[in-house]
Scaffold this motif. Sequence first.
Motif, PDB file in Angstrom:
ATOM      1  N   SER A 314       0.927  -1.051   0.092  1.00 37.29           N
ATOM      2  CA  SER A 314      -0.096  -0.101  -0.819  1.00 37.29           C
ATOM      3  C   SER A 314       0.975   1.312  -0.084  1.00 37.29           C
ATOM      4  O   SER A 314       0.306   1.884  -0.647  1.00 37.29           O
ATOM      5  CB  SER A 314      -0.860  -0.029   1.088  1.00 37.29           C
ATOM      6  N   VAL A 317       2.343   1.889  -3.457  1.00 34.39           N
ATOM      7  CA  VAL A 317       1.451   2.256  -4.305  1.00 34.39           C
ATOM      8  C   VAL A 317       0.857   4.015  -4.019  1.00 34.39           C
ATOM      9  O   VAL A 317       0.801   4.579  -4.922  1.00 34.39           O
ATOM     10  CB  VAL A 317      -0.117   1.425  -4.259  1.00 34.39           C
ATOM     11  N   TYR A 320       3.467   5.950  -5.310  1.00 40.61           N
ATOM     12  CA  TYR A 320       3.334   6.134  -7.007  1.00 40.61           C
ATOM     13  C   TYR A 320       2.284   7.007  -6.902  1.00 40.61           C
ATOM     14  O   TYR A 320       2.990   8.331  -8.535  1.00 40.61           O
ATOM     15  CB  TYR A 320       2.746   4.994  -7.316  1.00 40.61           C
TER      16      TYR A 320
END
Length: 635
Positions: A314, A317, A320
């Motif tokens: 997570s 992510v 990003y």
Amino acid sequence: MDNRIKQITVPFLVMMIVNLGTYFIFGNNFAQGLSPHEGLVPIMGLLFGPYGAIGVVIGNTICDLIRGYTPQMTFASEIISLGVALLAYKLWYHDFKYKKNISQPKLNNTFNVILFLGIVLLTSVLYSMFHKKIMYFFYPETISINLLMGLRFFINFLNSSFIFGIIGIWISKYIGFIHLPKKSNKKNHEKAYWILLIILVISLVVIAIADYYFSSNPLLWVIESIFLAILLFVYALKPIVVEVNDLSSHFSPEKIMNIFLLETLAIVLLGIIISSDRTLVNAITSLLPLNDVEVTISIFILMDLILIIFFIPSLFVLRYIEKKVVNPIVSFSAIEQFIKKGDKIESDGLIDVYSRYLEDETEIGNLARSYTNLIDYANEYIEDIKSIESEKKRIETELEIAERIQQANLPEKSIENRTYYVNGFSKPAKEVGGDFYDYYPIDDENVAVIIGDASGKGVPAAIVAIITQSIIKQLFKTEKDPSKILFSLNNQLCENNPELMFITLWIGVYNKNTGVLTYSNAGHERPLISKNGNIEFLEMDSGIVLGVMEDFDFKKGSIDVFDGVLLYTDGITDEKNINDEFYGSKRLMEFFKDKKFDEKTIKELINDIEIFMDGEDKFDDMTVLVVNNYINKKE
């Protein structure tokens, strides 16, 4: 209370409450079961700096003595705790390459969350490694469970510092109670401390492996402990050489990270609740060859593994998303500092903000290009506005000059003597206008009286009015008949009139010996006459306006018995109120009942018209001219 005393007192009280509270509830010692107070050590150092470290260590010292630990062990434990607390504080304010702003502890982006997790993990390993050795040094009989005790310390420290850290950082943000360090003036040895930190991390890994394979070598443990303590305190005492920003931001990344951390916190708390459930723990011990403590630790480890499985991906992510979406949007918000009211946007200063995204083919690239175009268009618009404003100021200056010229063409003062009185008033709708009046002696016996209204408003009408005044003065030098003057004037105005401008005009010649007013009219408003106390409109030939038809013969008339004549332009009668009603000739006549034609009454008339208009904009120029005849009264 002094702020430094508060920063010592608060950690001290929190440690006393949490430490003794869990001890009296669960009665655990030697890292058995839940020991959440251990997680307070780095967090109080992180939030309150050296003062927080002192406060939490004093509180823990008192609690450890109450719990039955020996003074020697307590002293050794608190020395390490002090170093661990200071380490957490100095790590946060380390000048990391990718940390854009050094601020108070905040979990407002992925880098800060990773840094926070790194601090928690590093201090957890240090604390557990030191304390399992301290337990062995002072309680050698625990050698058989030393590794398990180290694991207990680590699990308790890691989970509780994670929980207390998130909660503490959130609370400190909202109440504004935190320690912000000042930049040190000492020489910067940042590279040396970087190397020291790397050595500390590598040493922990090496010592952890060595402990696993050489767990029964006391001399090695002593050497390891001394070496780690030196590294710890050398780094913990490093000066802070960066400028700390007291940021009070509310960025979107912070809100996203708050939601993420809230979910993570819920998982950790769930693990604590499950591990504290005696029914569940007893059920597991009846099925597996584990005691209560081992079951509790196993549950903690299981929840931490679940957390890692959820947390690490997570975080990648989120990193990003933050890099590709959130950071560009936050960067775009920097435009605010380049915008100043009335000035062009400093596009050069925004190049660094937008240039990196201009070639991006995603929505962020479209947004960056749109922002760039918008800034260019806005700057062009601002430049145009400035040009317009400059031109406007130039025109205003020229209009002021034109206004002064037009006012200079009007009579400066009234004419008043024993036989007659002449005075006028003019108020243009704009700076300049087409209305004008004039009066002046043309010989020893006669006085010219003129009022006119050029078509339109503003500068064109004013030019026509000034030209007309000038021509009339020239004509009066050779001619005194008003109708003939209008004839000549009309032909001159018709000669070169491409804009088809026209003018209404009333010319009178007053003989101050006889009291006779000879006049001729070119399409102008009928004057009011005061005679023996009665007010009426002068019956006369209206003629035509000047400038539209050549060789027109204007009629001449005269008034031999009168008290006064009021001449005016249509701006007096044509003004409207909010109900779209005209002031009108009838209201004008009613106004002058029982009133004299003098300067005071003219001012009252203008005021009455403005009251009638009730705030509506002026439609036209307003001009009034009065001629009072005193000869009849004298006789």
